[in-house]
Design an enzyme around this catalytic site. Structure first.
Site, PDB file in Angstrom:
ATOM      1  N   SER A 134     -20.198   2.039  -8.980  1.00 18.61           N
ATOM      2  CA  SER A 134     -21.696   2.734  -9.412  1.00 18.61           C
ATOM      3  C   SER A 134     -20.973   2.866 -11.361  1.00 18.61           C
ATOM      4  O   SER A 134     -20.149   3.129 -11.534  1.00 18.61           O
ATOM      5  CB  SER A 134     -21.880   4.533  -9.099  1.00 18.61           C
ATOM      6  OG  SER A 134     -22.382   4.796  -9.562  1.00 18.61           O
ATOM      7  N   TYR A 194     -19.142  12.929  -6.805  1.00 24.84           N
ATOM      8  CA  TYR A 194     -19.681  11.555  -6.681  1.00 24.84           C
ATOM      9  C   TYR A 194     -18.586  10.124  -8.080  1.00 24.84           C
ATOM     10  O   TYR A 194     -17.994   8.807  -7.945  1.00 24.84           O
ATOM     11  CB  TYR A 194     -20.324  10.744  -6.261  1.00 24.84           C
ATOM     12  CG  TYR A 194     -21.230   9.925  -6.344  1.00 24.84           C
ATOM     13  CD1 TYR A 194     -20.706   9.438  -5.048  1.00 24.84           C
ATOM     14  CD2 TYR A 194     -21.833   9.420  -7.710  1.00 24.84           C
ATOM     15  CE1 TYR A 194     -21.443   7.786  -5.010  1.00 24.84           C
ATOM     16  CE2 TYR A 194     -22.387   7.772  -7.659  1.00 24.84           C
ATOM     17  CZ  TYR A 194     -22.294   7.012  -6.027  1.00 24.84           C
ATOM     18  OH  TYR A 194     -22.630   5.819  -5.887  1.00 24.84           O
ATOM     19  N   ALA A 195     -19.243  11.009  -8.988  1.00 29.25           N
ATOM     20  CA  ALA A 195     -18.668  10.156 -10.239  1.00 29.25           C
ATOM     21  C   ALA A 195     -17.474   9.848 -10.608  1.00 29.25           C
ATOM     22  O   ALA A 195     -16.697   8.580 -11.025  1.00 29.25           O
ATOM     23  CB  ALA A 195     -19.628  10.548 -11.670  1.00 29.25           C
ATOM     24  N   ALA A 196     -16.368  10.930 -10.095  1.00 27.02           N
ATOM     25  CA  ALA A 196     -14.692  10.593 -10.511  1.00 27.02           C
ATOM     26  C   ALA A 196     -14.251  10.148  -9.133  1.00 27.02           C
ATOM     27  O   ALA A 196     -13.289   9.045  -9.221  1.00 27.02           O
ATOM     28  CB  ALA A 196     -14.295  12.148  -9.534  1.00 27.02           C
ATOM     29  N   SER A 197     -14.862  10.228  -7.841  1.00 26.80           N
ATOM     30  CA  SER A 197     -14.221   9.134  -6.904  1.00 26.80           C
ATOM     31  C   SER A 197     -15.056   7.463  -6.952  1.00 26.80           C
ATOM     32  O   SER A 197     -13.916   6.867  -6.473  1.00 26.80           O
ATOM     33  CB  SER A 197     -15.581   9.383  -5.492  1.00 26.80           C
ATOM     34  OG  SER A 197     -16.516   8.971  -5.287  1.00 26.80           O
ATOM     35  N   LYS A 198     -16.196   6.985  -7.482  1.00 28.76           N
ATOM     36  CA  LYS A 198     -16.503   6.227  -8.054  1.00 28.76           C
ATOM     37  C   LYS A 198     -14.960   5.575  -9.326  1.00 28.76           C
ATOM     38  O   LYS A 198     -15.001   4.617  -9.201  1.00 28.76           O
ATOM     39  CB  LYS A 198     -17.719   5.323  -8.096  1.00 28.76           C
ATOM     40  CG  LYS A 198     -18.536   6.020  -7.448  1.00 28.76           C
ATOM     41  CD  LYS A 198     -18.048   5.202  -6.503  1.00 28.76           C
ATOM     42  CE  LYS A 198     -19.224   5.216  -4.785  1.00 28.76           C
ATOM     43  NZ  LYS A 198     -18.784   3.493  -4.111  1.00 28.76           N
TER      44      LYS A 198
END
Length: 243
Positions: free
Chosen positions: A138, A151-155
């Site tokens: 993302s 979410y950003a960390a997972s992506k």
């Protein structure tokens, strides 16, 4: 022995679009938690190639993912030459509001399940057949947005996985990630119809993206035309990152 492409997130959004496109040129194994939806997708992709399903909740069943995939390989005497990981989940929230269960779900679906699927594909059960991995990340992974840290960390972890595996698995396996901006999918529909969504799209010079924009890039990366591309995180965002 038949060769298949493994596709997660196959029942909705980008994953569904990728499934429909790839079904005209490849055998597919579709991964999803809803068996009825998987069956519906399989009915949509009629053609000369085969489609199998792997019913698995990438969150609740994450620790069983590798074993279930290995069992599928054994039962059907098949091999997998590519993985496209489209499955993803998100929830807008500040770190202060984040709860452990939600954090676990986001990481299980977005990154940890991808690792669990890749592991058996590199073992003897797959007979050295793996050639390509494409991970759908993302734009959030490289561009900060309030309320999107988990979410950003997972992506971001997904991007790091792609870069590292590209080096670890070369020259036999190519590994790349794709970081889309905002794409019209069932997951983004409500946001795009909101006032905040309209304001957000004003920062996209080319407007909102569509699933086929990402599918086109997935198909290219899986093809021999991309034979010299590995370890890349390719941003496709309608110009959003120019802001």
């Amino acid at each position: 022995m038949d060769t298949y492409t493994l596709l997660t997130g196959a029942t909705s959004g980008i994953g569904l679009d990728v499934a429909i496109r790839l079904s005209s040129e490849r055998n597919l194994i579709l991964v999803g938690r809803d068996e009825a939806k998987l069956d519906d997708v399989i009915r949509q992709i009629s053609g000369p190639y085969k489609a199998l399903k792997l019913v698995c909740d990438l969150d609740a069943d994450r620790r069983q993912v590798a074993a279930r995939l290995t069992d599928l390989l054994h039962r059907n005497d098949l091999q997998i030459d590519a993985l496209v990981h489209c499955a993803g989940t998100s929830k807008a929230m500040s770190i202060r509001q984040a709860d452990t269960d939600t954090i676990d779900t986001i990481f299980n679906v977005n990154i940890l399940s991808a690792i669990e699927l890749i592991r058996p594909l590199l073992k003897k059960e797959n007979k050295g057949s793996l050639k390509n991995i494409v991970l759908i990340s993302s734009l959030a992974s490289i561009r900060g947005e309030k309320g999107n840290a988990v979410y950003a960390a997972s992506k971001g972890a997904l991007n790091a996985l792609a870069i590292t595996l590209a080096k670890e698995l070369a020259p036999k396996v190519r590994v790349n990630s794709i970081s889309p901006g905002t794409v019209e999918t069932p997951m983004t529909e409500a946001f795009l119809q909101s006032e905040a969504g309209a304001a957000h799209l004003e920062t996209y010079p080319l407007g909102v993206g569509h699933c086929e924009d990402i599918t086109n890039l997935v198909c290219f990366l899986l093809s021999d035309e991309a034979r010299w591309i590995t370890g890349q995180n390719i941003v496709i965002d309608g110009g959003r990152s120019t802001y």
